[in-house]
Design an enzyme around this catalytic site. Structure first.
Site, PDB file in Angstrom:
ATOM      1  N   ASP A   1     -13.860   3.137   8.274  1.00 20.27           N
ATOM      2  CA  ASP A   1     -12.850   3.867   7.498  1.00 20.27           C
ATOM      3  C   ASP A   1     -13.492   4.548   6.296  1.00 20.27           C
ATOM      4  O   ASP A   1     -13.171   5.703   5.989  1.00 20.27           O
ATOM      5  CB  ASP A   1     -11.739   2.923   7.032  1.00 20.27           C
ATOM      6  CG  ASP A   1     -10.770   3.652   6.104  1.00 20.27           C
ATOM      7  OD1 ASP A   1     -10.191   4.653   6.539  1.00 20.27           O
ATOM      8  OD2 ASP A   1     -10.625   3.241   4.945  1.00 20.27           O
TER       9      ASP A   1
ATOM     10  N   LYS B   1      -8.041  -1.304   7.092  1.00 17.22           N
ATOM     11  CA  LYS B   1      -8.547  -2.030   5.916  1.00 17.22           C
ATOM     12  C   LYS B   1      -7.583  -3.110   5.462  1.00 17.22           C
ATOM     13  O   LYS B   1      -8.001  -4.151   4.965  1.00 17.22           O
ATOM     14  CB  LYS B   1      -8.977  -1.102   4.790  1.00 17.22           C
ATOM     15  CG  LYS B   1      -8.010  -0.093   4.344  1.00 17.22           C
ATOM     16  CD  LYS B   1      -8.700   0.881   3.375  1.00 17.22           C
ATOM     17  CE  LYS B   1      -7.743   2.002   3.041  1.00 17.22           C
ATOM     18  NZ  LYS B   1      -8.216   3.302   3.392  1.00 17.22           N
TER      19      LYS B   1
ATOM     20  N   HIS C   1       0.853  -1.196   0.000  1.00 17.70           N
ATOM     21  CA  HIS C   1       0.000   0.000   0.000  1.00 17.70           C
ATOM     22  C   HIS C   1       0.884   1.238   0.000  1.00 17.70           C
ATOM     23  O   HIS C   1       1.897   1.293   0.687  1.00 17.70           O
ATOM     24  CB  HIS C   1      -0.890   0.007   1.245  1.00 17.70           C
ATOM     25  CG  HIS C   1      -2.017   0.993   1.172  1.00 17.70           C
ATOM     26  ND1 HIS C   1      -3.207   0.710   0.543  1.00 17.70           N
ATOM     27  CD2 HIS C   1      -2.118   2.257   1.634  1.00 17.70           C
ATOM     28  CE1 HIS C   1      -3.999   1.772   0.627  1.00 17.70           C
ATOM     29  NE2 HIS C   1      -3.361   2.724   1.287  1.00 17.70           N
TER      30      HIS C   1
ATOM     31  N   ARG D   1     -12.967  13.065   6.320  1.00 16.93           N
ATOM     32  CA  ARG D   1     -11.641  13.713   6.415  1.00 16.93           C
ATOM     33  C   ARG D   1     -11.316  14.469   5.132  1.00 16.93           C
ATOM     34  O   ARG D   1     -10.722  15.539   5.166  1.00 16.93           O
ATOM     35  CB  ARG D   1     -10.570  12.656   6.687  1.00 16.93           C
ATOM     36  CG  ARG D   1     -10.601  12.141   8.115  1.00 16.93           C
ATOM     37  CD  ARG D   1      -9.745  10.907   8.260  1.00 16.93           C
ATOM     38  NE  ARG D   1      -8.381  11.134   7.837  1.00 16.93           N
ATOM     39  CZ  ARG D   1      -7.610  10.194   7.277  1.00 16.93           C
ATOM     40  NH1 ARG D   1      -8.066   8.981   7.081  1.00 16.93           N
ATOM     41  NH2 ARG D   1      -6.389  10.490   6.932  1.00 16.93           N
TER      42      ARG D   1
ATOM     43  N   SER E   1      -6.470   4.373   9.269  1.00 20.60           N
ATOM     44  CA  SER E   1      -7.229   4.178   8.030  1.00 20.60           C
ATOM     45  C   SER E   1      -6.592   3.072   7.178  1.00 20.60           C
ATOM     46  O   SER E   1      -7.257   2.118   6.759  1.00 20.60           O
ATOM     47  CB  SER E   1      -7.254   5.512   7.264  1.00 20.60           C
ATOM     48  OG  SER E   1      -7.600   5.328   5.923  1.00 20.60           O
TER      49      SER E   1
HETATM   50  N1  URA Z   1      -4.545   6.199   2.230  1.00 23.98           N
HETATM   51  C1  URA Z   1      -5.497   5.682   3.049  1.00 23.98           C
HETATM   52  O1  URA Z   1      -5.978   4.572   2.845  1.00 23.98           O
HETATM   53  N2  URA Z   1      -5.918   6.433   4.090  1.00 23.98           N
HETATM   54  C2  URA Z   1      -5.416   7.659   4.350  1.00 23.98           C
HETATM   55  O2  URA Z   1      -5.827   8.247   5.308  1.00 23.98           O
HETATM   56  C3  URA Z   1      -4.432   8.191   3.484  1.00 23.98           C
HETATM   57  C4  URA Z   1      -3.992   7.425   2.421  1.00 23.98           C
END
Ligand code: URA
Length: 434
Positions: free
Chosen positions: A161, A187, A82, A168, A183
């Site tokens: 989230d 996930k 990620h 946000r 966040s």
């Molecule tokens: N990527 C995410 O999944 N969440 C964030 O808050 C910022 C980048």
């Protein structure tokens, strides 16, 4: 318990108990706590931060707000990657097939464009027919058959989230270490992976502008992983200029395809090999990281990574020929060149400005419900450190609607800094955490 008291305590720098955090996450997810109170709470966290204990509890509560995927029926170590978000960052399209070609099981769950940054799902959906809404059975079957799938976050996976992320985005509370960490990690943990490689971006095009903050973000996420028994490694990488040359959805798919055919930009290729190597190593496919680097390079050079991407595109309903014949991808109808006002060295290319300009011509969204234009974007002609002549082309804007092209072109021109002095070379991979 009253929400207002918790907002006040966080505003004043106090610590919340695990039960209080649970109350807030549950209450917001099921609609008992309204947006205006949660917005105030997020802003309080933005300014006051959170302790490790609070971030861990927040992540757990967000993870438990929905279903978790059970991938135990698929043999092998499951590894995902990620990125915290950047401009021109198409590495997921490259590293996932490279790691899968080397035998790693990769359930890749990606996101959509956020702010000025792009999203892997939007890029993939520029391939005609490609679908990311696979059912749980399809995910399991595809992982067992070919070791890789690309999916989006469903309504049932970490729903807290989804809701918090959207809030946000419109309340200027994205750039917060505890909020980004919880966040991403909620996930990723919900999707049932054993290990995770993180690309924490730093620089003008990243949410973290300073390396010290990127390091804290990386350490926080690695710490959450450790406490939850998952192997997490983070690379801190430069996002002071766009990665590669292409910015925009179909344009990035083209560049990713070229990179998987070993004909991509040097920075993108280098970072992709390193991220894929870390996945291969954490996936226990090699005894050492050096062997993993060799395996990633091999998958690039022998074309097995490229064939893997084509196989997965076909399995998910897309036309794999679009990865060779770019005319099958959505194409822009207009092109506008941006020329250098003077000769000299390109000292920097503000990645955030390039991302915002690309969004202005339709590559991203102003509002959650906006549709993106997959054909449009920007192709850089030069990168930082290169010499340019007055009047030479710095980049090209590809568009389908003319209305905001001039505004975008001005912004892009301002993004390039040209000076007589050759700039120092910047490292691409700055640090490893974990
Ligand atoms: N990527 C995410 O999944 N969440 C964030 O808050 C910022 C980048």
């Amino acid at each position: 318990m009253r929400t207002v008291d918790l907002i006040q305590r966080k505003r004043d720098g106090g610590e919340l108990t695990p039960e209080e955090i649970e109350f807030l996450v549950e209450g917001y997810t099921n609609g008992d706590i309204p947006d205006y109170q949660m917005s105030a709470f997020l802003m309080a966290v933005y300014f006051s931060g959170m302790t490790d204990r609070e971030v861990s509890r927040l992540t757990e509560c967000m993870l438990q707000s929905g279903d978790t995927v059970d991938l135990s029926a698929v043999p092998g170590v499951k590894v995902d990657k990620h990125s915290t978000g950047g401009v021109g960052d198409k590495t997921s399209l490259i590293v996932a097939p490279l790691a899968a070609a080397a035998g790693v099981i990769v359930p890749m769950m990606s996101g959509r464009a956020l702010g000025h940054t792009g999203g892997t799902l939007d890029k993939l959906e520029s391939i005609p027919g490609f679908r990311t809404d696979l059912s749980a059975e399809e995910v399991q079957r595809q992982l067992a058959d070919m070791g890789l799938c690309f999916i989006g976050q469903t309504d049932r996976l970490a729903p807290a989230d989804r809701k918090l992320y959207a809030l946000r985005d419109v309340t200027a509370t994205v750039e917060s270490i505890p909020l980004i960490s919880s966040s991403i990690m909620s996930k990723k943990l919900a999707e049932g992976v054993d290990a995770l490689v993180l690309d924490v971006k730093v620089g003008s095009g990243a949410f973290m502008k300073k390396q010290v903050d990127a390091r804290r973000l990386a350490q926080t996420m690695v710490g959450i992983g450790r406490r939850m028994d998952k192997k997490v490694q983070a690379l801190i990488t430069d996002m002071s200029q766009p990665l590669g040359y292409a910015v925009g959805n179909a344009l990035e798919v083209m560049e990713a395809s070229q990179t998987l055919q070993n004909a991509g930009p040097a920075d993108l290729t280098k970072l992709s090999i390193e991220l894929a190597a870390r996945m291969i190593y954490l996936g226990k496919k090699t005894a050492s990281l050096d062997d993993a680097r060799r395996a990633a390079e091999q998958a690039l050079v022998d074309g097995s990574g490229y064939r893997k991407l084509k196989q997965v595109v076909a399995a998910q309903g897309g036309n794999p020929q679009a990865l060779d014949k770019f005319e099958l991808l959505p194409n822009a109808t207009g092109m506008r060149e941006v020329a250098s006002p003077r000769g000299g060295y390109v000292t920097s290319i503000d990645a955030q400005d390039i991302g915002v300009a690309s969004n202005l011509i339709g590559a991203g969204r102003d509002r959650k419900e906006d549709a993106i234009d997959p054909a449009v974007g920007i192709i850089l002609e030069v990168k930082a450190g290169e010499k340019v002549d007055a009047g030479s082309v710095l980049c090209r804007l590809y568009y389908t609607k003319e209305d905001r092209v001039e505004e975008a072109a001005e912004m892009v021109e301002d993004a390039f800094r040209i000076s007589a002095q050759r700039p120092d070379e910047r490292e691409l991979i700055l640090e490893v955490v974990g």
